[in-house]
Scaffold this motif. Structure first.
Motif, short mmCIF file in Angstrom:
data_model
loop_
_atom_site.label_atom_id
_atom_site.label_comp_id
_atom_site.label_asym_id
_atom_site.label_seq_id
_atom_site.Cartn_x
_atom_site.Cartn_y
_atom_site.Cartn_z
N LYS A 286 1.93 -14.86 -11.10
CA LYS A 286 3.30 -15.35 -11.23
C LYS A 286 3.58 -16.58 -10.37
CE LYS A 286 8.13 -13.93 -11.25
NZ LYS A 286 9.10 -12.83 -11.04
N PRO A 287 3.15 -16.61 -9.07
CA PRO A 287 3.43 -17.81 -8.26
C PRO A 287 2.83 -19.08 -8.87
CG PRO A 287 2.71 -16.00 -6.86
CD PRO A 287 2.49 -15.57 -8.28
N LEU A 288 1.67 -18.94 -9.50
CA LEU A 288 1.02 -20.09 -10.12
C LEU A 288 1.84 -20.60 -11.29
CD1 LEU A 288 -1.66 -21.39 -9.30
CD2 LEU A 288 -2.76 -20.18 -11.17
N TYR A 289 2.44 -19.67 -12.02
CA TYR A 289 3.26 -20.05 -13.17
C TYR A 289 4.50 -20.82 -12.71
CZ TYR A 289 6.30 -19.60 -17.24
OH TYR A 289 7.14 -19.87 -18.28
N GLU A 290 5.12 -20.36 -11.63
CA GLU A 290 6.32 -21.03 -11.12
C GLU A 290 5.99 -22.43 -10.62
OE1 GLU A 290 9.36 -19.91 -11.40
OE2 GLU A 290 8.63 -18.08 -12.36
N ILE A 291 4.85 -22.56 -9.94
CA ILE A 291 4.45 -23.87 -9.43
C ILE A 291 4.10 -24.81 -10.58
CG2 ILE A 291 2.72 -25.10 -8.05
CD1 ILE A 291 2.56 -22.62 -6.26
N SER A 292 3.48 -24.27 -11.63
CA SER A 292 3.08 -25.11 -12.76
C SER A 292 4.32 -25.74 -13.42
CB SER A 292 2.30 -24.29 -13.79
OG SER A 292 3.14 -23.38 -14.50
N LYS A 293 5.41 -25.00 -13.48
CA LYS A 293 6.64 -25.54 -14.07
C LYS A 293 7.17 -26.70 -13.24
CE LYS A 293 9.02 -21.71 -14.37
NZ LYS A 293 10.15 -20.79 -14.71
N ARG A 294 7.06 -26.58 -11.92
CA ARG A 294 7.52 -27.67 -11.05
C ARG A 294 6.64 -28.91 -11.19
NH1 ARG A 294 7.23 -24.64 -5.72
NH2 ARG A 294 7.48 -26.73 -4.82
N LEU A 295 5.34 -28.67 -11.39
CA LEU A 295 4.45 -29.81 -11.59
C LEU A 295 4.76 -30.51 -12.91
CD1 LEU A 295 2.05 -31.23 -10.18
CD2 LEU A 295 0.56 -29.98 -11.72
N ASN A 296 5.13 -29.74 -13.91
CA ASN A 296 5.53 -30.34 -15.18
C ASN A 296 6.77 -31.21 -15.00
OD1 ASN A 296 5.27 -30.75 -18.00
ND2 ASN A 296 6.83 -29.21 -18.39
N GLU A 297 7.69 -30.75 -14.17
CA GLU A 297 8.88 -31.56 -13.86
C GLU A 297 8.48 -32.85 -13.16
OE1 GLU A 297 11.28 -28.94 -11.54
OE2 GLU A 297 11.74 -27.61 -13.22
N LEU A 298 7.45 -32.78 -12.32
CA LEU A 298 6.96 -33.98 -11.64
C LEU A 298 6.41 -35.00 -12.63
CD1 LEU A 298 5.16 -32.84 -8.37
CD2 LEU A 298 6.93 -34.57 -8.58
N SER A 299 5.77 -34.51 -13.68
CA SER A 299 5.26 -35.44 -14.70
C SER A 299 6.41 -36.21 -15.34
CB SER A 299 4.46 -34.68 -15.77
OG SER A 299 5.30 -33.93 -16.63
#
Length: 354
Positions: A286-299
């Protein structure tokens, strides 16, 4: 006969990545980890401020993770025209699409392609009654929404080779923690990810590779985050001094190399997000999923920087440079925080009681 083949249409992918991911999906083979080396950045102001040569996205070759972890080797096969047609017919008869490398100039369905002569990947899914090639355009599928026709004459003129995917070795178990740690260290300390995969091909252990990365860390005076801030400072200086504006002279965005380089950095973040999202779901983290969404926002934030360069190049809006500088400073700190959190998640999974 036309194969019922589906394209993984994603604007972040180039034609090779679209072709490979779609072909592997067709064969029910997981491919999302191939973008693990897509998050990177380096800026060298000594090369010359605000030129495409001063910015390096440091993105890895997707073929290497596919080979190391999936045992998939991608080779080029070049035949005579006669044997090439026989090969296409044989593969289609056996329900297999064909990945064709052609010259983009001979893809007659787009007038834009007529401006270039370079390699392009098509997926052949059939041959019609006239002997013309029915294919899917991996570089512009979203635009054409279905098959396009390549005439026999254009096939002969543009033909370069076929891409063949071979199962070279058995697929290895993917340790998501190792993937994350290696990619973060490479990204942070500006080590090209391909270097790591060549070490893996030569059978170096994870421990040896990790030690090499830690050793390299001692010789890096600046991190990639520092380099993003350096780029922001350089843009800010250009804004106030109104010099080094040569990049504005090339108003054709298809050929403006600096604009395209910023776009490549943005798509790198989108691709890394795809890998993170895959690992989060595959291993239920789950923590990886939450971080991945933030990285997508960074893109998307990088896309904003690209838009500011668009405004500057196309509309001569110099004020947009200041906005780009401010956005880059925020990006640098956000990326630094995300990288630390990702690293901590992986380390915690390896040493849960520490």
């Amino acid at each position: 006969m036309i194969l019922d083949f589906k394209i993984n249409a994603n604007l972040a992918f180039d034609c090779v990545e679209t072709a490979l991911s779609s072909y592997l999906s067709w064969n029910k083979i997981k491919w999302e980890y191939m973008f693990i080396g897509s998050w990177g950045f380096s800026f060298n102001s000594f090369i010359g401020p605000l030129t495409e040569k001063s910015i390096d996205p440091l993105m890895g070759n997707v073929r290497l993770p596919l080979f190391v972890y999936g045992g998939i080797k991608i080779v080029r096969k070049k035949n005579s025209i006669e044997k090439a047609m026989q090969f296409i017919k044989y593969e289609l008869e056996n329900n297999r699409p064909v990945l064709l490398e052609t010259d983009i100039y001979y893809c007659a369905w787009s007038t834009q392609y007529k401006q270039y002569k370079s390699a392009h990947i098509l997926t052949i899914i059939g041959i019609n009654d006239d002997g013309n090639i029915i294919c899917l355009d991996n570089g512009a599928y979203a635009k054409f929404k279905g098959p396009v026709i390549m005439s026999k004459e254009d096939f002969v003129s543009g033909y370069r080779s076929f891409l063949i995917l071979k199962n070279h070795n058995k697929r290895k178990e993917i340790k998501w923690t190792n993937l994350i740690i290696e990619s973060i260290l490479c990204m942070k300390y500006k080590i090209h990810p391909d270097f790591i995969y060549y070490l893996k091909i030569f059978k170096l252990s994870y421990r040896m590779i990790y030690n090499i990365l830690i050793l390299a860390k001692k010789f890096k005076l600046q991190t990639s985050f520092d380099n993003i801030r350096m780029l922001a400072d350089t843009i800010e200086k250009v804004y106030y001094k109104k010099n080094d504006l040569n990049f504005i002279e090339d108003t054709d965005l298809y050929s403006n190399k600096l604009y395209k380089r910023i776009g490549k950095v943005a798509t790198g973040r989108k691709k890394y997000y795809i890998t993170l999202d895959f690992l989060a779901k595959e291993y239920n983290i789950k923590p990886l999923y939450e971080i991945s969404k933030r990285l997508n926002e960074l893109s998307h934030m990088w896309e904003e920087v690209k838009f500011y360069f668009f405004e500057c190049v196309k509309n001569e809006d110099i004020e947009s440079l200041k906005k780009a500088s401010e956005k880059l400073k925020k990006i640098s700190y956000d990326e630094e925080l995300i990288a630390k959190e990702l690293y901590d998640v992986a380390i915690s999974a390896i040493y849960p009681n520490s």
